[in-house]
Design an enzyme around this catalytic site. Structure first.
Site, mmCIF file in Angstrom:
data_model
loop_
_atom_site.group_PDB
_atom_site.id
_atom_site.type_symbol
_atom_site.label_atom_id
_atom_site.label_comp_id
_atom_site.label_asym_id
_atom_site.label_seq_id
_atom_site.Cartn_x
_atom_site.Cartn_y
_atom_site.Cartn_z
ATOM 1 N N CYS A 187 21.399 39.589 19.576
ATOM 2 C CA CYS A 187 19.772 39.719 19.026
ATOM 3 C C CYS A 187 19.818 39.197 17.819
ATOM 4 O O CYS A 187 20.446 39.445 16.872
ATOM 5 C CB CYS A 187 19.565 41.127 19.149
ATOM 6 S SG CYS A 187 19.675 42.062 17.983
ATOM 7 N N GLU A 188 18.488 38.585 17.353
ATOM 8 C CA GLU A 188 18.417 38.129 16.025
ATOM 9 C C GLU A 188 17.813 39.196 15.125
ATOM 10 O O GLU A 188 17.737 38.561 13.913
ATOM 11 C CB GLU A 188 17.413 36.866 16.105
ATOM 12 C CG GLU A 188 15.576 37.319 16.735
ATOM 13 C CD GLU A 188 14.875 36.121 16.745
ATOM 14 O OE1 GLU A 188 15.287 35.244 17.292
ATOM 15 O OE2 GLU A 188 13.449 36.334 16.697
ATOM 16 N N HIS A 189 17.638 40.106 15.598
ATOM 17 C CA HIS A 189 17.219 41.198 14.582
ATOM 18 C C HIS A 189 18.505 41.976 14.044
ATOM 19 O O HIS A 189 18.276 42.365 12.830
ATOM 20 C CB HIS A 189 16.342 42.331 15.353
ATOM 21 C CG HIS A 189 15.116 41.620 15.798
ATOM 22 N ND1 HIS A 189 14.732 41.848 17.165
ATOM 23 C CD2 HIS A 189 14.095 40.546 15.222
ATOM 24 C CE1 HIS A 189 13.631 41.116 17.437
ATOM 25 N NE2 HIS A 189 13.331 40.452 16.238
ATOM 26 N N HIS A 190 19.605 42.055 14.653
ATOM 27 C CA HIS A 190 20.665 42.916 14.029
ATOM 28 C C HIS A 190 21.979 41.996 14.413
ATOM 29 O O HIS A 190 22.926 42.674 13.988
ATOM 30 C CB HIS A 190 20.839 44.216 14.982
ATOM 31 C CG HIS A 190 19.624 45.119 15.057
ATOM 32 N ND1 HIS A 190 18.594 44.997 16.015
ATOM 33 C CD2 HIS A 190 19.003 45.937 13.785
ATOM 34 C CE1 HIS A 190 17.578 45.840 15.483
ATOM 35 N NE2 HIS A 190 17.723 46.419 14.439
ATOM 36 N N GLN B 249 15.364 38.506 24.038
ATOM 37 C CA GLN B 249 15.569 38.138 25.404
ATOM 38 C C GLN B 249 14.370 37.512 25.902
ATOM 39 O O GLN B 249 14.357 36.348 26.752
ATOM 40 C CB GLN B 249 15.637 39.664 26.237
ATOM 41 C CG GLN B 249 16.078 39.309 27.535
ATOM 42 C CD GLN B 249 16.322 40.722 28.380
ATOM 43 O OE1 GLN B 249 16.975 41.576 27.778
ATOM 44 N NE2 GLN B 249 15.691 40.581 29.651
ATOM 45 N N HIS C 223 21.009 45.727 25.611
ATOM 46 C CA HIS C 223 21.292 45.446 24.404
ATOM 47 C C HIS C 223 22.150 46.468 23.529
ATOM 48 O O HIS C 223 21.702 47.578 23.652
ATOM 49 C CB HIS C 223 19.803 45.342 23.708
ATOM 50 C CG HIS C 223 19.037 44.330 24.236
ATOM 51 N ND1 HIS C 223 18.826 43.163 23.425
ATOM 52 C CD2 HIS C 223 18.600 44.046 25.514
ATOM 53 C CE1 HIS C 223 17.822 42.375 24.310
ATOM 54 N NE2 HIS C 223 17.866 42.639 25.502
ATOM 55 N N CYS D 290 22.016 46.864 20.597
ATOM 56 C CA CYS D 290 21.394 47.381 19.455
ATOM 57 C C CYS D 290 20.321 48.655 19.715
ATOM 58 O O CYS D 290 20.199 49.291 19.140
ATOM 59 C CB CYS D 290 20.705 46.345 18.594
ATOM 60 S SG CYS D 290 19.211 45.473 19.576
HETATM 61 ZN ZN LIG Z 1 18.538 44.077 17.720
#
Ligand SMILES: [Zn+2]
Length: 204
Positions: free
Chosen positions: A94-97, A135, A163, A165
């Site tokens: 995931c690009e956030h975490h 996603q 996920h 995360c």
């Molecule tokens: Zn994430």
């Protein structure tokens, strides 16, 4: 406003790719930030291993879907119904975490000029999943690449993923799965969409 000092936007040019040594140093910094000693025996080679793993996790950058889809088998001409490859396993981050998420992709399309080797569809899934992703974007990018590359009459992509995360941090909901879909062309017809969903669920 001519006297305003113009600061070059950070993204004006492709960023210089860091060296392997710089990447390994960054991993050592993160190990220390986590609270451990990057010089202790068990960790001393970890930055080298992490950087090597990154090469695999993020090998999708710089790969071109059109290369994979260039070879169309026209001998299958006459076959005009849906082609569906279901349960393609994938992993992504995931690009956030930068936390892993993984699951299965189901990819269907309606041929126009011919069909591609079935493994090519799996390669397209790999190419986009081995990048920093959401996603939703992953689903749309796979559908867009197949639609453009094959000039198909329609593309359907469904992704089911878990996920880490979400299961390991934040709300800590283990086992929750996220489903995304993208339909183009012929699949905008609710009947074709339903056929796709029925064929996908038929596997279970
Ligand atoms: Zn994430």
């Amino acid at each position: 406003m001519d006297d305003v000092v113009r600061i070059k936007p950070f993204r004006s040019e492709p960023a210089q790719k860091p060296t392997r040594e710089e990447a390994e140093a960054a991993v050592r910094t993160l190990i220390a930030w986590a609270g451990d000693d990057p010089e202790r025996e068990g960790l001393v080679d970890t930055p080298r291993r992490v950087v090597k793993a990154y090469q695999e996790f993020y090998s999708g950058y710089g790969e071109n879907p059109n290369t994979e889809l260039a070879r169309v088998f026209t001998e299958a001409e006459g076959y005009a119904d849906m082609v569906l490859v279901r349960d393609i396993p994938f992993f992504s981050h995931c690009e956030h975490h930068m936390a892993p998420f993984s699951g299965k992709a189901h990819v269907g399309y309606f041929p126009r000029d011919g069909v591609v080797g079935l493994s090519k569809l799996a390669r397209i899934v790999d190419m986009f999943s081995r990048r920093l992703q959401t996603q939703e974007a992953l689903t749309a990018q796979i559908a867009g690449a197949i639609e453009d590359g094959l000039r198909s009459r329609g593309v359907a992509v469904m992704i089911e993923a878990e996920h880490s995360c979400m299961s390991m941090r934040g709300v800590k909901k283990h086992g929750a799965s996220t489903v995304t879909t993208q339909f183009t062309g012929v699949f905008r017809d609710p009947n074709e969409r339903q056929r796709f969903l029925t064929l996908v669920s038929g596997a279970k």
